[in-house]
Design a protein around this motif. Structure first.
Motif, mmCIF file in Angstrom:
data_model
loop_
_atom_site.group_PDB
_atom_site.id
_atom_site.type_symbol
_atom_site.label_atom_id
_atom_site.label_comp_id
_atom_site.label_asym_id
_atom_site.label_seq_id
_atom_site.Cartn_x
_atom_site.Cartn_y
_atom_site.Cartn_z
ATOM 1 N N ASP A 288 0.852 -1.188 0.000
ATOM 2 C CA ASP A 288 0.000 0.000 0.000
ATOM 3 C C ASP A 288 0.889 1.238 0.000
ATOM 4 O O ASP A 288 1.348 1.695 1.046
ATOM 5 N N HIS A 387 -6.039 -3.168 -6.631
ATOM 6 C CA HIS A 387 -6.621 -3.162 -5.300
ATOM 7 C C HIS A 387 -7.277 -4.516 -5.028
ATOM 8 O O HIS A 387 -7.691 -5.222 -5.953
ATOM 9 N N TRP A 431 -3.145 -4.765 -3.358
ATOM 10 C CA TRP A 431 -3.017 -3.868 -2.219
ATOM 11 C C TRP A 431 -4.386 -3.561 -1.627
ATOM 12 O O TRP A 431 -5.415 -3.717 -2.277
ATOM 13 N N GLU A 433 -6.009 -0.815 1.792
ATOM 14 C CA GLU A 433 -5.652 0.233 2.735
ATOM 15 C C GLU A 433 -5.072 -0.367 4.007
ATOM 16 O O GLU A 433 -5.623 -1.324 4.572
#
Length: 575
Positions: A288, A387, A431, A433
Protein backbone atom coordinates in the motif's frame (compact mmCIF):
# COMPACT_ATOMS: atom_id res chain seq x y z
CA UNK A 1 26.58 -38.27 17.57
CA UNK A 2 23.32 -39.49 19.12
CA UNK A 3 25.05 -40.29 22.41
CA UNK A 4 26.33 -36.71 22.61
CA UNK A 5 22.86 -35.29 21.97
CA UNK A 6 21.41 -37.46 24.73
CA UNK A 7 23.67 -35.63 27.19
CA UNK A 8 23.51 -32.21 25.52
CA UNK A 9 21.11 -29.99 27.45
CA UNK A 10 21.49 -27.19 24.91
CA UNK A 11 20.37 -29.48 22.09
CA UNK A 12 17.51 -30.85 24.16
CA UNK A 13 16.28 -27.35 24.92
CA UNK A 14 16.36 -26.40 21.24
CA UNK A 15 14.62 -29.63 20.23
CA UNK A 16 11.71 -28.78 22.53
CA UNK A 17 11.08 -25.42 20.82
CA UNK A 18 8.16 -25.43 18.41
CA UNK A 19 7.49 -22.94 15.63
CA UNK A 20 3.76 -22.18 15.43
CA UNK A 21 2.04 -20.53 12.50
CA UNK A 22 0.00 -17.45 13.37
CA UNK A 23 -1.75 -14.94 11.14
CA UNK A 24 0.72 -13.78 8.47
CA UNK A 25 3.73 -15.15 10.35
CA UNK A 26 5.14 -17.41 13.05
CA UNK A 27 5.99 -17.48 16.75
CA UNK A 28 7.88 -19.91 19.01
CA UNK A 29 6.59 -21.92 21.96
CA UNK A 30 8.18 -24.25 24.56
CA UNK A 31 11.10 -21.88 24.91
CA UNK A 32 13.69 -22.48 27.67
CA UNK A 33 13.57 -20.23 30.73
CA UNK A 34 17.28 -19.49 30.50
CA UNK A 35 20.07 -19.87 27.99
CA UNK A 36 21.99 -23.13 28.17
CA UNK A 37 25.64 -23.94 27.44
CA UNK A 38 26.84 -27.55 27.26
CA UNK A 39 30.59 -28.10 27.28
CA UNK A 40 32.47 -31.12 25.99
CA UNK A 41 36.22 -31.26 25.28
CA UNK A 42 36.74 -27.49 25.17
CA UNK A 43 40.47 -27.94 25.85
CA UNK A 44 40.81 -28.73 22.12
CA UNK A 45 40.17 -25.05 21.29
CA UNK A 46 43.53 -23.27 20.84
CA UNK A 47 43.86 -20.22 23.10
CA UNK A 48 44.53 -17.62 20.44
CA UNK A 49 42.44 -14.48 20.20
CA UNK A 50 41.30 -13.24 16.79
CA UNK A 51 42.78 -9.82 15.97
CA UNK A 52 41.69 -7.01 13.68
CA UNK A 53 44.59 -7.97 11.42
CA UNK A 54 43.23 -11.52 11.22
CA UNK A 55 39.80 -10.23 10.21
CA UNK A 56 41.23 -7.98 7.52
CA UNK A 57 43.18 -10.90 6.00
CA UNK A 58 40.35 -13.43 6.26
CA UNK A 59 39.82 -15.82 3.34
CA UNK A 60 41.14 -13.68 0.51
CA UNK A 61 44.63 -13.08 1.91
CA UNK A 62 44.69 -15.90 4.46
CA UNK A 63 43.47 -19.21 2.96
CA UNK A 64 43.47 -20.86 6.40
CA UNK A 65 40.58 -18.77 7.70
CA UNK A 66 36.94 -17.94 7.02
CA UNK A 67 36.28 -15.49 9.83
CA UNK A 68 33.03 -13.84 8.78
CA UNK A 69 29.83 -14.40 6.86
CA UNK A 70 31.18 -13.34 3.47
CA UNK A 71 34.71 -14.66 4.03
CA UNK A 72 36.08 -11.11 4.23
CA UNK A 73 34.76 -7.61 4.81
CA UNK A 74 34.17 -6.95 1.11
CA UNK A 75 31.75 -9.90 0.96
CA UNK A 76 33.35 -11.38 -2.13
CA UNK A 77 32.93 -14.88 -0.68
CA UNK A 78 36.28 -15.81 -2.22
CA UNK A 79 38.99 -18.07 -0.81
CA UNK A 80 42.62 -17.94 -1.83
CA UNK A 81 42.92 -21.66 -1.02
CA UNK A 82 43.98 -23.39 -4.23
CA UNK A 83 44.14 -27.13 -3.55
CA UNK A 84 40.79 -27.85 -5.25
CA UNK A 85 41.01 -27.14 -8.98
CA UNK A 86 38.88 -27.75 -12.07
CA UNK A 87 41.16 -30.67 -12.87
CA UNK A 88 40.83 -32.47 -9.53
CA UNK A 89 37.46 -31.35 -8.11
CA UNK A 90 35.94 -34.68 -9.13
CA UNK A 91 38.11 -36.21 -6.38
CA UNK A 92 36.50 -34.06 -3.67
CA UNK A 93 35.17 -36.35 -0.95
CA UNK A 94 32.82 -36.08 2.02
CA UNK A 95 35.00 -35.83 5.13
CA UNK A 96 32.33 -35.88 7.83
CA UNK A 97 28.80 -34.85 8.77
CA UNK A 98 27.93 -32.89 11.88
CA UNK A 99 24.41 -33.50 13.15
CA UNK A 100 23.43 -30.39 15.07
CA UNK A 101 20.55 -32.28 16.64
CA UNK A 102 18.17 -29.38 15.95
CA UNK A 103 16.01 -29.78 12.84
CA UNK A 104 15.33 -26.14 12.12
CA UNK A 105 16.19 -23.50 9.56
CA UNK A 106 19.72 -24.10 8.23
CA UNK A 107 20.63 -20.85 6.45
CA UNK A 108 23.93 -20.04 8.17
CA UNK A 109 27.57 -19.97 7.12
CA UNK A 110 30.08 -21.85 9.30
CA UNK A 111 33.07 -19.66 10.15
CA UNK A 112 36.51 -21.18 10.78
CA UNK A 113 39.27 -19.89 13.07
CA UNK A 114 42.67 -21.32 12.09
CA UNK A 115 44.74 -23.25 14.61
CA UNK A 116 45.78 -26.73 15.63
CA UNK A 117 43.04 -27.82 15.23
CA UNK A 118 41.00 -25.21 13.34
CA UNK A 119 37.68 -24.54 15.08
CA UNK A 120 34.37 -24.11 13.29
CA UNK A 121 31.63 -21.96 14.82
CA UNK A 122 28.19 -22.73 13.46
CA UNK A 123 24.65 -21.49 14.12
CA UNK A 124 21.17 -22.48 13.03
CA UNK A 125 17.60 -21.77 14.07
CA UNK A 126 16.28 -21.13 16.62
CA UNK A 127 19.46 -19.48 17.99
CA UNK A 128 21.32 -22.73 18.51
CA UNK A 129 25.11 -22.70 18.12
CA UNK A 130 28.15 -24.95 18.29
CA UNK A 131 31.92 -24.95 18.39
CA UNK A 132 33.28 -27.87 16.35
CA UNK A 133 36.70 -29.39 15.70
CA UNK A 134 36.95 -28.56 11.99
CA UNK A 135 39.15 -31.61 11.30
CA UNK A 136 37.02 -34.27 12.93
CA UNK A 137 33.51 -32.82 13.29
CA UNK A 138 33.56 -33.32 17.06
CA UNK A 139 31.31 -30.94 19.01
CA UNK A 140 33.30 -29.00 21.63
CA UNK A 141 30.46 -26.92 23.09
CA UNK A 142 26.86 -26.16 22.19
CA UNK A 143 24.55 -23.34 23.18
CA UNK A 144 20.87 -22.41 22.95
CA UNK A 145 19.71 -18.84 23.58
CA UNK A 146 16.54 -18.36 25.65
CA UNK A 147 14.33 -16.22 23.45
CA UNK A 148 11.32 -14.68 25.23
CA UNK A 149 7.71 -15.59 24.62
CA UNK A 150 5.73 -13.60 22.08
CA UNK A 151 8.21 -13.39 19.20
CA UNK A 152 6.85 -12.04 15.91
CA UNK A 153 8.57 -13.76 12.99
CA UNK A 154 7.60 -13.10 9.39
CA UNK A 155 9.38 -16.01 7.80
CA UNK A 156 11.20 -18.55 9.97
CA UNK A 157 13.43 -18.98 13.03
CA UNK A 158 16.54 -18.18 10.98
CA UNK A 159 20.08 -17.44 12.04
CA UNK A 160 22.82 -16.97 9.45
CA UNK A 161 26.01 -17.15 11.47
CA UNK A 162 28.54 -15.79 13.93
CA UNK A 163 30.96 -12.90 13.90
CA UNK A 164 34.23 -13.40 15.79
CA UNK A 165 36.80 -11.13 17.43
CA UNK A 166 39.18 -11.51 20.35
CA UNK A 167 37.94 -14.21 22.69
CA UNK A 168 34.28 -13.89 21.68
CA UNK A 169 31.78 -14.88 19.03
CA UNK A 170 28.67 -12.77 18.41
CA UNK A 171 25.22 -13.97 17.34
CA UNK A 172 22.04 -12.00 16.60
CA UNK A 173 18.93 -13.24 18.37
CA UNK A 174 15.33 -13.57 17.24
CA UNK A 175 14.20 -11.05 19.88
CA UNK A 176 16.27 -8.35 18.12
CA UNK A 177 19.43 -8.56 20.15
CA UNK A 178 23.05 -9.63 20.06
CA UNK A 179 24.57 -12.15 22.45
CA UNK A 180 28.34 -12.44 22.95
CA UNK A 181 29.77 -15.82 23.90
CA UNK A 182 33.21 -16.75 25.17
CA UNK A 183 34.45 -18.66 22.14
CA UNK A 184 36.59 -20.99 24.28
CA UNK A 185 33.78 -22.04 26.64
CA UNK A 186 30.46 -21.13 24.99
CA UNK A 187 29.39 -19.17 28.06
CA UNK A 188 27.53 -15.87 27.76
CA UNK A 189 29.59 -12.70 28.15
CA UNK A 190 26.82 -10.14 27.51
CA UNK A 191 23.51 -9.55 25.78
CA UNK A 192 22.15 -6.31 24.29
CA UNK A 193 18.66 -5.68 22.91
CA UNK A 194 18.61 -3.51 19.79
CA UNK A 195 14.83 -3.29 19.27
CA UNK A 196 11.46 -4.12 20.84
CA UNK A 197 10.51 -7.63 19.79
CA UNK A 198 6.93 -7.11 21.02
CA UNK A 199 6.22 -4.70 18.15
CA UNK A 200 8.00 -6.85 15.55
CA UNK A 201 11.73 -6.15 15.64
CA UNK A 202 13.86 -9.25 15.10
CA UNK A 203 17.37 -10.25 14.00
CA UNK A 204 18.58 -13.18 11.90
CA UNK A 205 21.72 -12.12 9.97
CA UNK A 206 25.40 -12.48 10.85
CA UNK A 207 26.93 -9.29 12.32
CA UNK A 208 30.44 -8.04 11.53
CA UNK A 209 33.18 -6.72 13.82
CA UNK A 210 35.34 -3.82 12.69
CA UNK A 211 37.59 -1.32 14.46
CA UNK A 212 36.23 -2.02 17.93
CA UNK A 213 32.56 -2.23 16.88
CA UNK A 214 30.01 -4.98 16.41
CA UNK A 215 27.84 -3.76 13.53
CA UNK A 216 24.27 -4.96 13.28
CA UNK A 217 20.93 -3.97 11.78
CA UNK A 218 17.17 -4.47 11.90
CA UNK A 219 14.50 -6.89 10.74
CA UNK A 220 10.74 -6.75 11.06
CA UNK A 221 9.70 -4.58 8.12
CA UNK A 222 6.53 -6.65 7.78
CA UNK A 223 5.42 -5.31 11.19
CA UNK A 224 5.81 -1.60 10.49
CA UNK A 225 9.05 -1.00 12.36
CA UNK A 226 11.61 1.62 11.32
CA UNK A 227 14.95 0.31 10.07
CA UNK A 228 18.39 1.07 11.44
CA UNK A 229 22.09 0.19 11.42
CA UNK A 230 23.81 0.20 14.82
CA UNK A 231 27.25 -0.40 16.34
CA UNK A 232 27.92 -1.97 19.75
CA UNK A 233 31.04 -2.16 21.90
CA UNK A 234 32.36 -5.75 21.57
CA UNK A 235 33.52 -5.83 25.18
CA UNK A 236 30.43 -4.46 26.89
CA UNK A 237 27.60 -4.50 24.36
CA UNK A 238 26.98 -0.78 24.86
CA UNK A 239 25.57 1.03 21.83
CA UNK A 240 28.09 3.35 20.16
CA UNK A 241 26.00 4.80 17.32
CA UNK A 242 22.74 4.22 15.47
CA UNK A 243 21.54 5.44 12.06
CA UNK A 244 17.87 5.34 11.18
CA UNK A 245 16.97 4.42 7.59
CA UNK A 246 13.69 6.38 7.50
CA UNK A 247 14.63 9.91 8.61
CA UNK A 248 11.62 12.20 8.97
CA UNK A 249 13.03 14.84 6.62
CA UNK A 250 13.11 12.31 3.74
CA UNK A 251 9.49 11.11 4.15
CA UNK A 252 6.08 12.73 3.82
CA UNK A 253 4.13 13.43 7.01
CA UNK A 254 4.58 10.80 9.68
CA UNK A 255 4.95 7.89 7.23
CA UNK A 256 8.56 7.45 8.36
CA UNK A 257 7.42 6.16 11.74
CA UNK A 258 6.45 2.79 10.24
CA UNK A 259 8.41 3.01 7.01
CA UNK A 260 10.41 -0.23 7.41
CA UNK A 261 13.57 0.09 5.28
CA UNK A 262 15.12 -2.61 7.42
CA UNK A 263 18.72 -3.77 7.06
CA UNK A 264 18.15 -7.47 7.61
CA UNK A 265 21.26 -8.89 5.97
CA UNK A 266 24.97 -8.50 6.70
CA UNK A 267 26.53 -5.20 5.57
CA UNK A 268 29.70 -4.93 3.47
CA UNK A 269 32.73 -2.94 4.56
CA UNK A 270 35.82 -1.57 2.87
CA UNK A 271 38.60 -1.58 5.52
CA UNK A 272 40.74 0.85 3.48
CA UNK A 273 38.14 3.64 3.62
CA UNK A 274 35.83 2.59 6.45
CA UNK A 275 32.81 2.79 4.12
CA UNK A 276 29.92 0.54 5.14
CA UNK A 277 27.51 -0.58 2.40
CA UNK A 278 24.20 -1.70 3.92
CA UNK A 279 21.52 -3.64 2.00
CA UNK A 280 18.11 -2.05 2.57
CA UNK A 281 14.71 -3.70 2.24
CA UNK A 282 11.22 -2.60 1.30
CA UNK A 283 9.33 0.44 2.54
CA UNK A 284 6.36 -0.21 4.79
CA UNK A 285 3.67 -1.14 4.26
CA UNK A 286 4.84 -3.42 1.49
CA UNK A 287 2.03 -3.06 -1.05
CA UNK A 288 0.00 0.00 0.00
CA UNK A 289 1.96 2.97 -1.30
CA UNK A 290 -0.87 5.45 -0.69
CA UNK A 291 0.13 6.02 2.95
CA UNK A 292 3.76 6.82 2.10
CA UNK A 293 3.88 9.21 -0.91
CA UNK A 294 7.24 10.08 -2.42
CA UNK A 295 10.30 8.01 -3.25
CA UNK A 296 10.66 6.57 0.29
CA UNK A 297 14.37 7.35 0.20
CA UNK A 298 16.94 4.94 1.66
CA UNK A 299 14.76 1.88 0.94
CA UNK A 300 15.28 -0.81 -1.74
CA UNK A 301 18.95 -0.22 -2.43
CA UNK A 302 22.41 0.41 -1.04
CA UNK A 303 22.86 2.81 1.89
CA UNK A 304 26.51 3.74 2.44
CA UNK A 305 27.61 4.95 5.87
CA UNK A 306 30.86 6.02 7.51
CA UNK A 307 31.57 3.07 9.80
CA UNK A 308 33.19 5.29 12.43
CA UNK A 309 30.01 7.19 13.29
CA UNK A 310 27.19 5.95 11.03
CA UNK A 311 26.89 9.18 9.03
CA UNK A 312 25.19 8.80 5.64
CA UNK A 313 27.53 9.07 2.63
CA UNK A 314 25.23 8.08 -0.27
CA UNK A 315 22.27 5.98 -1.29
CA UNK A 316 21.30 4.32 -4.56
CA UNK A 317 17.67 3.20 -4.89
CA UNK A 318 16.70 0.35 -7.20
CA UNK A 319 12.90 0.67 -6.92
CA UNK A 320 11.80 4.07 -5.52
CA UNK A 321 8.34 4.08 -3.90
CA UNK A 322 8.33 0.31 -4.23
CA UNK A 323 5.03 -1.61 -4.08
CA UNK A 324 6.33 -4.94 -5.43
CA UNK A 325 8.36 -5.99 -2.35
CA UNK A 326 11.59 -5.73 -4.35
CA UNK A 327 13.95 -5.65 -1.36
CA UNK A 328 17.61 -5.10 -2.10
CA UNK A 329 18.49 -7.33 0.81
CA UNK A 330 21.40 -9.40 -0.53
CA UNK A 331 24.87 -8.55 0.72
CA UNK A 332 26.66 -6.07 -1.50
CA UNK A 333 30.12 -6.78 -2.94
CA UNK A 334 32.94 -4.24 -2.80
CA UNK A 335 35.64 -4.49 -5.49
CA UNK A 336 38.49 -1.99 -5.58
CA UNK A 337 40.41 -1.12 -8.74
CA UNK A 338 37.99 -2.83 -11.10
CA UNK A 339 38.83 -2.33 -14.78
CA UNK A 340 35.67 -1.03 -16.37
CA UNK A 341 34.53 -1.52 -19.95
CA UNK A 342 35.58 2.04 -20.84
CA UNK A 343 39.17 1.32 -19.80
CA UNK A 344 38.97 3.28 -16.55
CA UNK A 345 39.67 1.77 -13.13
CA UNK A 346 37.09 2.31 -10.40
CA UNK A 347 36.33 1.21 -6.85
CA UNK A 348 32.82 -0.21 -7.15
CA UNK A 349 29.94 -1.63 -5.16
CA UNK A 350 27.93 -4.44 -6.75
CA UNK A 351 24.28 -5.05 -5.90
CA UNK A 352 22.16 -7.95 -7.18
CA UNK A 353 18.57 -6.86 -6.52
CA UNK A 354 15.24 -8.62 -6.57
CA UNK A 355 14.70 -6.66 -9.78
CA UNK A 356 17.01 -9.20 -11.50
CA UNK A 357 19.72 -6.82 -12.63
CA UNK A 358 23.21 -6.31 -11.23
CA UNK A 359 23.88 -2.67 -10.37
CA UNK A 360 27.52 -1.57 -10.55
CA UNK A 361 27.96 1.68 -8.61
CA UNK A 362 30.86 4.02 -8.02
CA UNK A 363 31.94 3.31 -4.43
CA UNK A 364 32.76 6.94 -3.74
CA UNK A 365 29.43 8.52 -4.63
CA UNK A 366 26.92 5.80 -5.61
CA UNK A 367 26.73 6.82 -9.27
CA UNK A 368 25.37 4.00 -11.42
CA UNK A 369 28.09 2.86 -13.82
CA UNK A 370 26.48 -0.26 -15.30
CA UNK A 371 23.18 -2.09 -15.08
CA UNK A 372 23.59 -5.64 -16.29
CA UNK A 373 21.62 -7.68 -18.73
CA UNK A 374 18.69 -9.37 -17.04
CA UNK A 375 19.56 -12.31 -14.82
CA UNK A 376 16.04 -13.79 -14.97
CA UNK A 377 13.06 -13.11 -17.19
CA UNK A 378 11.32 -9.74 -16.94
CA UNK A 379 7.56 -10.00 -17.46
CA UNK A 380 5.02 -7.35 -16.41
CA UNK A 381 7.54 -5.52 -14.25
CA UNK A 382 6.37 -2.17 -12.82
CA UNK A 383 2.73 -2.93 -13.68
CA UNK A 384 0.24 -1.13 -11.44
CA UNK A 385 -0.71 -3.33 -8.48
CA UNK A 386 -4.51 -3.87 -8.37
CA UNK A 387 -6.62 -3.16 -5.30
CA UNK A 388 -7.92 -6.17 -3.40
CA UNK A 389 -11.49 -5.39 -4.53
CA UNK A 390 -10.60 -5.41 -8.21
CA UNK A 391 -11.39 -8.56 -10.17
CA UNK A 392 -7.99 -8.82 -11.77
CA UNK A 393 -4.50 -9.98 -10.98
CA UNK A 394 -1.18 -9.31 -12.67
CA UNK A 395 1.41 -12.09 -12.58
CA UNK A 396 4.85 -10.57 -12.73
CA UNK A 397 8.38 -11.96 -13.08
CA UNK A 398 10.55 -11.77 -11.13
CA UNK A 399 8.11 -12.13 -8.26
CA UNK A 400 8.52 -10.95 -4.70
CA UNK A 401 11.25 -13.54 -4.07
CA UNK A 402 13.38 -11.96 -6.79
CA UNK A 403 15.60 -12.19 -8.81
CA UNK A 404 17.96 -12.08 -5.91
CA UNK A 405 16.35 -12.19 -2.49
CA UNK A 406 18.69 -12.48 0.53
CA UNK A 407 20.89 -15.21 -0.97
CA UNK A 408 24.44 -13.75 -1.06
CA UNK A 409 26.32 -13.48 -4.36
CA UNK A 410 30.03 -14.16 -4.79
CA UNK A 411 32.80 -12.59 -6.85
CA UNK A 412 36.02 -14.07 -8.21
CA UNK A 413 38.86 -11.59 -8.83
CA UNK A 414 40.51 -14.27 -10.99
CA UNK A 415 37.63 -14.44 -13.49
CA UNK A 416 36.26 -10.94 -12.89
CA UNK A 417 32.76 -12.42 -12.69
CA UNK A 418 29.96 -12.26 -10.15
CA UNK A 419 27.90 -15.39 -9.39
CA UNK A 420 24.31 -15.43 -8.17
CA UNK A 421 21.50 -17.81 -7.34
CA UNK A 422 18.41 -16.30 -8.96
CA UNK A 423 14.66 -16.93 -8.78
CA UNK A 424 12.32 -16.71 -11.76
CA UNK A 425 8.88 -17.52 -10.33
CA UNK A 426 5.77 -15.40 -11.03
CA UNK A 427 3.70 -13.82 -8.26
CA UNK A 428 0.41 -11.98 -8.15
CA UNK A 429 0.07 -9.13 -5.64
CA UNK A 430 -2.73 -6.81 -4.57
CA UNK A 431 -3.02 -3.87 -2.22
CA UNK A 432 -5.55 -2.66 0.30
CA UNK A 433 -5.65 0.23 2.73
CA UNK A 434 -3.25 -0.35 5.60
CA UNK A 435 -3.83 0.64 9.21
CA UNK A 436 -0.84 0.28 11.51
CA UNK A 437 -1.39 -1.65 14.73
CA UNK A 438 1.56 -2.44 16.99
CA UNK A 439 2.47 -6.12 16.95
CA UNK A 440 0.41 -6.86 13.83
CA UNK A 441 1.61 -7.35 10.27
CA UNK A 442 1.61 -4.23 8.14
CA UNK A 443 1.59 -5.62 4.59
CA UNK A 444 -1.04 -3.37 3.06
CA UNK A 445 -2.16 -6.23 0.83
CA UNK A 446 -0.99 -9.71 -0.04
CA UNK A 447 0.40 -11.98 -2.72
CA UNK A 448 -0.30 -15.25 -4.42
CA UNK A 449 2.71 -17.51 -4.79
CA UNK A 450 3.33 -19.80 -7.73
CA UNK A 451 1.75 -22.21 -8.66
CA UNK A 452 -1.41 -20.48 -7.39
CA UNK A 453 -1.20 -17.82 -10.09
CA UNK A 454 -2.18 -17.45 -13.72
CA UNK A 455 1.11 -18.05 -15.50
CA UNK A 456 2.05 -15.06 -17.63
CA UNK A 457 2.60 -15.42 -21.33
CA UNK A 458 6.21 -16.12 -22.33
CA UNK A 459 7.22 -17.48 -18.89
CA UNK A 460 9.71 -20.29 -19.48
CA UNK A 461 8.58 -22.42 -16.50
CA UNK A 462 11.95 -22.39 -14.74
CA UNK A 463 11.84 -21.42 -11.05
CA UNK A 464 15.52 -20.56 -10.70
CA UNK A 465 18.97 -20.28 -12.26
CA UNK A 466 22.64 -19.92 -11.37
CA UNK A 467 23.98 -16.91 -13.25
CA UNK A 468 27.39 -15.34 -13.93
CA UNK A 469 27.63 -11.64 -14.81
CA UNK A 470 30.57 -9.44 -15.75
CA UNK A 471 29.90 -6.39 -13.54
CA UNK A 472 32.36 -4.22 -15.47
CA UNK A 473 30.38 -4.49 -18.71
CA UNK A 474 26.98 -5.77 -17.56
CA UNK A 475 27.22 -8.85 -19.78
CA UNK A 476 25.46 -12.00 -18.63
CA UNK A 477 28.23 -14.51 -19.33
CA UNK A 478 26.38 -17.77 -18.58
CA UNK A 479 23.19 -19.04 -16.98
CA UNK A 480 22.29 -22.53 -15.78
CA UNK A 481 18.53 -22.93 -15.41
CA UNK A 482 17.69 -25.22 -12.48
CA UNK A 483 14.68 -27.37 -13.36
CA UNK A 484 12.61 -29.10 -10.70
CA UNK A 485 9.44 -31.10 -10.34
CA UNK A 486 8.84 -29.59 -6.90
CA UNK A 487 6.78 -26.41 -6.83
CA UNK A 488 8.70 -24.77 -3.97
CA UNK A 489 12.29 -25.37 -5.05
CA UNK A 490 13.59 -21.83 -5.28
CA UNK A 491 17.31 -21.24 -4.94
CA UNK A 492 17.62 -20.00 -1.38
CA UNK A 493 21.31 -19.82 -0.49
CA UNK A 494 24.58 -18.37 -1.74
CA UNK A 495 27.80 -19.30 -3.52
CA UNK A 496 31.56 -19.08 -3.01
CA UNK A 497 34.52 -18.87 -5.40
CA UNK A 498 38.08 -20.18 -5.28
CA UNK A 499 41.47 -18.98 -6.47
CA UNK A 500 41.44 -21.74 -9.08
CA UNK A 501 38.29 -20.48 -10.81
CA UNK A 502 35.65 -22.72 -9.22
CA UNK A 503 32.22 -21.65 -8.02
CA UNK A 504 30.41 -23.77 -5.42
CA UNK A 505 26.71 -23.51 -4.61
CA UNK A 506 23.80 -25.65 -3.43
CA UNK A 507 20.25 -26.23 -4.60
CA UNK A 508 16.94 -27.12 -2.99
CA UNK A 509 17.17 -30.40 -4.89
CA UNK A 510 19.90 -31.31 -2.39
CA UNK A 511 22.90 -30.99 -4.71
CA UNK A 512 26.11 -29.18 -3.89
CA UNK A 513 27.62 -28.26 -7.26
CA UNK A 514 31.05 -27.13 -8.42
CA UNK A 515 30.98 -25.01 -11.60
CA UNK A 516 33.75 -23.92 -13.89
CA UNK A 517 33.45 -20.21 -13.20
CA UNK A 518 34.48 -19.23 -16.71
CA UNK A 519 31.83 -21.09 -18.68
CA UNK A 520 29.30 -22.61 -16.25
CA UNK A 521 30.17 -26.24 -16.89
CA UNK A 522 29.18 -28.53 -14.03
CA UNK A 523 32.39 -30.25 -12.98
CA UNK A 524 31.19 -32.07 -9.82
CA UNK A 525 28.10 -32.48 -7.73
CA UNK A 526 27.11 -34.41 -4.62
CA UNK A 527 23.60 -35.28 -3.44
CA UNK A 528 23.08 -34.48 0.25
CA UNK A 529 19.47 -35.63 0.54
CA UNK A 530 17.87 -32.42 1.82
CA UNK A 531 17.41 -28.84 0.61
CA UNK A 532 20.43 -26.55 0.75
CA UNK A 533 19.21 -23.11 1.81
CA UNK A 534 22.55 -21.88 3.14
CA UNK A 535 25.80 -20.44 1.85
CA UNK A 536 29.20 -22.09 1.96
CA UNK A 537 32.66 -21.54 3.39
CA UNK A 538 36.10 -22.91 2.51
CA UNK A 539 39.54 -22.99 4.12
CA UNK A 540 42.95 -24.66 3.96
CA UNK A 541 44.28 -26.67 6.92
CA UNK A 542 48.11 -26.86 6.78
CA UNK A 543 48.12 -29.50 9.51
CA UNK A 544 46.22 -31.86 7.22
CA UNK A 545 47.35 -30.48 3.88
CA UNK A 546 43.71 -30.25 2.80
CA UNK A 547 41.24 -27.70 1.49
CA UNK A 548 37.77 -28.02 2.96
CA UNK A 549 34.34 -26.87 1.82
CA UNK A 550 31.47 -26.71 4.33
CA UNK A 551 27.74 -26.30 3.81
CA UNK A 552 24.69 -26.52 6.07
CA UNK A 553 21.97 -28.85 4.83
CA UNK A 554 18.30 -28.46 5.65
CA UNK A 555 15.35 -26.38 4.54
CA UNK A 556 14.03 -22.97 5.25
CA UNK A 557 10.75 -24.47 6.33
CA UNK A 558 8.27 -21.72 5.49
CA UNK A 559 9.29 -21.76 1.82
CA UNK A 560 10.16 -25.37 1.18
CA UNK A 561 7.22 -27.44 2.26
CA UNK A 562 8.30 -27.91 5.87
CA UNK A 563 11.31 -30.03 4.92
CA UNK A 564 13.91 -29.71 7.63
CA UNK A 565 17.44 -30.88 8.27
CA UNK A 566 20.14 -30.55 10.89
CA UNK A 567 23.39 -31.35 9.11
CA UNK A 568 26.67 -29.62 8.38
CA UNK A 569 28.46 -31.41 5.53
CA UNK A 570 32.23 -30.95 5.20
CA UNK A 571 34.16 -32.00 2.10
CA UNK A 572 37.93 -32.21 1.72
CA UNK A 573 40.72 -32.76 -0.81
CA UNK A 574 44.39 -33.36 -0.03
CA UNK A 575 47.30 -31.70 -1.79
Amino acid sequence: MASIHEHDKAVQAAQNIEMVEVEDGYTLTNLPDESITQQFDIDQIPQRDVTQEDLTASAKEDPESWLMYGGGYQQQRHTSADVITPDNVEDLELEYLVQSGVASSMEGVPIVVPGDPPVMYQTNGPNHAKAINARTGETLWSYTYANPQGLLLCCDANNRGFAVHGDKVFMTTLDSGIVALDRYTGEEAWYTSTGDHEIGYSATWAPIVYDGQVITGSAGGEYGVSGFVAALDPESGDEMWRTNTTPAEEWAGDSHEHGAGTVWMTPTLDPDTGMLHAPVGNPGPDFDGTVRPGPNRYTIGTLTLDATDGSVQWHYGESPHDVWDYDSSATKIRVNDMEMGDGETRDVVLSPGKTAWVYTMDAENGQLLERSQETTQHINMWKMVPHADEDRRVAFVPGAHGGNDWQPPSYNPETGLMYMNQNNAPHEIFWKEAQYEAGQTYWGGGLNDWPDVDEPDDWNGNLSAVVAVDPATGERVWRDWISSDTTSDYLWGGSITTATGLTFTGTQNGNIIAYDGENGDRLWQFQLGAPICSSLSSWYDPGEGKQYVAVQVGGSGWLHGGRRGSTVAVFGLSE
